[in-house]
Enzyme design. Structure first.
Site, short mmCIF file in Angstrom:
data_model
loop_
_atom_site.label_atom_id
_atom_site.label_comp_id
_atom_site.label_asym_id
_atom_site.label_seq_id
_atom_site.Cartn_x
_atom_site.Cartn_y
_atom_site.Cartn_z
N CYS A 54 -45.06 21.32 44.54
CA CYS A 54 -45.22 22.50 43.79
C CYS A 54 -45.36 22.18 42.21
O CYS A 54 -46.52 21.55 41.85
CB CYS A 54 -43.85 23.53 43.87
SG CYS A 54 -44.69 25.20 43.45
N HIS A 102 -44.27 23.98 49.43
CA HIS A 102 -43.02 23.73 49.49
C HIS A 102 -42.61 23.03 51.02
O HIS A 102 -41.83 23.70 51.94
CB HIS A 102 -41.89 24.75 49.39
CG HIS A 102 -41.82 25.11 47.89
ND1 HIS A 102 -41.19 24.17 46.97
CD2 HIS A 102 -42.25 25.92 47.01
CE1 HIS A 102 -41.38 24.57 45.77
NE2 HIS A 102 -42.19 25.84 45.63
N GLU A 125 -40.65 21.06 51.95
CA GLU A 125 -39.31 20.93 52.32
C GLU A 125 -38.62 22.12 53.22
O GLU A 125 -37.37 21.81 53.93
CB GLU A 125 -38.42 20.64 50.88
CG GLU A 125 -38.40 21.89 50.34
CD GLU A 125 -39.29 21.82 49.04
OE1 GLU A 125 -40.56 21.57 49.44
OE2 GLU A 125 -39.36 22.38 48.08
N1 GLN Z 1 -43.64 27.06 37.68
C1 GLN Z 1 -44.71 26.54 38.62
C2 GLN Z 1 -45.57 27.96 38.97
O1 GLN Z 1 -44.86 29.02 39.01
C3 GLN Z 1 -43.95 25.87 39.78
C4 GLN Z 1 -43.23 26.68 40.87
C5 GLN Z 1 -42.63 25.82 41.66
O2 GLN Z 1 -42.23 24.60 41.36
N2 GLN Z 1 -41.80 26.52 42.63
O3 GLN Z 1 -46.64 27.89 39.40
#
Ligand code: GLN
Length: 571
Positions: A389, A526, A528
């Site tokens: 992410c 994600h 994970e």
């Molecule tokens: N801050 C970034 C976004 O909102 C990444 C978010 C995250 O890593 N969950 O796109």
């Protein structure tokens, strides 16, 4: 596996906690679920959280640990992560209920005139609403619903949940509803004695509410003697066979199902709930635990983040690293590194021991430049890198600045005026960001991703699949205007979200991979949230494998360094 024959309705198990919090009620609930599933029962599991936030999505990770995301896009308590890792059944929005959500819905009903002008009260309106949220998980195809009640018995805010659970047994019939109470049994070092009194008092508190526990799970540092368990059975009014020892496990939380199984808890539970006792084949689980207990070597992974000193802030990430290590018969040593520390002149010193570098998800500017520095180090030194992410967004900005020749490139989240906005708000998010509507408004949950390059490492790791599904939680995306520039400079876009095949310009970059690097993969998703100890996630498995190859001096080679003993397969 087909469900064993069950007569009567879905059974319900309520799990409460006493004396202190942080006893591992979530792990115990998940372990019980795993045993029932292993016997062939269809299990659903949920958590009732007494706090007033509607969900934990807006809470600071320092307060609450990680926010876990389900396929259907609920932002939930990290206990749902334990449930999914142990049970390997997807949870949903229905698996997470807070007081905030209950009150929100009761108040909405009141505003809509649904209570026919009655006075709206905790009993029956709030308790009915709670019972309803438990009932929705039941059904003909579900054998057992496990409901973990958050908090500790005696908490004021937990009372409506306890009362609802009491009523539940009354409504459904006591043969179909059982209570498991998890209590702490302290060892007083100065006296050299185990003390049962706090546990007795917590059971008394439950009885005041009208709940008589059927099982007592005794959390203690060490196994309890027979005398102590007899005493607890007598004074807590629990059958002797249902006082279960749950000492600290020596190596891993994944030992907990084994501890319960050895004491026959799966059988006692079936008997208590009038369910046929089924064979419970623990072999695959036992094999996985045996790998955890006897690793053949170690691998060192640097985790670079902002909430690094909070044990649970990256829970699913650290678990997924461990799962992947188990599969390679390794133990992962984690270097937890505060990203802002990396910004110092000698900041990279600690990272030099790392065999692999991982930048997980995150928000905001603090430590951003440190993350970029770590990624540059990984890219330039051929150190395996996995970005999740924000870790993909950071890898893109680093690449733009130092490879694609876009010196002041940045993410709009970090610098609104950057001349090269590599990462920009998604179209759907612009108004939401401007209006500051924080709760539950990100791009959340599972989305299908098309794997675009058959020969890429990404595709190989996903077993050649054309489409995969991963979960998301973000507002920003890769700016498609820079795609060709990146490709020319050696970046592969190996995964795309393609909502409309006739409009490729609307696709979202989901996975990137660097050519000519032993392992450099970063994803907007994600992964994970989809790893379990018996089925580690392929990206983590590939990453940890590459890190170990680097440690053993085989960086760049694709063959696994095989540590498995002859005749034994790794999970
Ligand atoms: N801050 C970034 C976004 O909102 C990444 C978010 C995250 O890593 N969950 O796109």
């Amino acid at each position: 596996m087909n469900s064993p024959k069950r007569d009567g309705p879905t059974r319900h198990l309520f799990i409460t906690g006493g004396v202190v919090s942080s006893l591992g009620k979530g792990i115990a609930s998940a372990s019980i679920g795993r045993l029932l599933k292993t016997m062939g029962y269809k299990v659903r599991i949920q958590k009732l959280d007494p706090y007033l936030n509607v969900d934990p999505g807006t809470m600071n990770p320092f307060q609450h640990g990680e926010v876990y995301v389900t396929d259907d896009g609920a932002e939930t308590d990290l206990d749902l992560g334990h449930y999914e890792r142990f049970l390997e059944e997807p949870c949903s929005r229905a698996s997470t209920v807070t007081s905030g959500r209950i009150y929100q819905s009761v108040i909405a009903n009141e505003r809509a005139g649904k209570y026919n002008g009655g006075t709206v009260q905790v009993i029956p309106h709030v308790t009915d609403e709670i019972k309803q949220t438990v009932k929705v998980l039941a059904g003909p195809e579900v054998d057992v619903v496990i409901t973990e009640v958050g908090g500790t018995v005696g908490d004021i805010e937990g009372l409506p949940f306890m009362e609802a659970a009491r009523q539940f047994r009354h409504d459904l019939g006591s043969q179909y509803v059982a209570f498991i109470h998890l209590a702490y049994i302290p060892y007083i070092r100065a006296a050299g004695e185990i003390k049962t009194k706090p546990a007795q008092h917590s059971v008394q508190k439950l009885r005041e509410i009208g709940i008589i526990p059927d099982f007592l799970l005794c959390r203690a540092e060490k196994p309890l003697s027979r005398d102590v368990r007899d005493k607890l059975a007598l004074f807590c009014n629990v059958d002797r066979a249902n006082v279960i020892d749950l000492p600290d496990v020596p190596t891993s939380v994944y030992e907990v199902p084994q501890v319960l199984h050895k004491q026959g808890m799966h059988e006692s539970l079936c008997r208590r709930l009038a369910l046929p006792v089924q064979p419970c084949d623990m072999h695959p689980w036992d094999l996985m635990v045996s790998h955890i207990r006897k690793p053949k070597d170690t691998v060192t992974i640097a985790l670079i983040g902002k909430y690094i000193n909070h044990q649970d802030a990256y829970k699913s990430v650290t678990e997924s690293i461990d799962h992947a290590a188990y599969a390679h018969l390794l133990k992962a040593n984690l270097l937890r590194i505060e990203s802002d520390q990396l910004e110092k002149e000698d900041g990279l010193e600690r990272i030099r021991e790392a065999d692999g570098i991982l930048v997980p998800g995150g928000f905001g500017k603090r430590g951003w430049e440190g993350k970029l520095k770590a990624i540059r180090h990984a890219r330039e030194h051929g150190i395996p890198y996995l970005g999740l992410c924000l870790g993909m967004q950071a890898a893109s900005v680093e690449f733009a600045r130092n490879v694609a020749g876009l010196a002041d490139a940045n993410s709009r989240e970090m610098d609104e005026r950057t001349p090269h906005p590599i990462i920009v708000p998604m179209d759907s998010q612009r108004e939401i960001i401007a209006a500051g509507q924080l709760g539950g408004t990100m791009r959340l949950g599972a989305f299908v991703c098309t794997l675009t390059k058959k020969s890429s490492r990404t595709s190989k790791l996903y077993g050649g699949a054309e489409q995969i599904s991963e979960r998301h939680r973000h507002r920003y995306e890769f700016n498609n205007a820079y795609r060709s520039r990146f490709e020319e400079a050696g970046m592969l876009f190996t995964g795309l979200y393609v909502p409309d095949a006739s409009k490729p310009e609307h696709s979202l970059v989901e996975i990137i991979e660097l050519k000519n690097h032993p392992f450099f993969i970063a994803t907007q998703a994600h992964p994970e949230f989809k790893s379990s100890p018996v089925h580690p996630h392929p990206l983590f498995k590939g990453f940890v494998g590459a890190a170990y190859r680097r440690k053993r001096g085989h960086a760049g080679s694709e063959t696994e360094v095989n540590l498995a003993p002859v005749g034994e397969t790794t999970p």
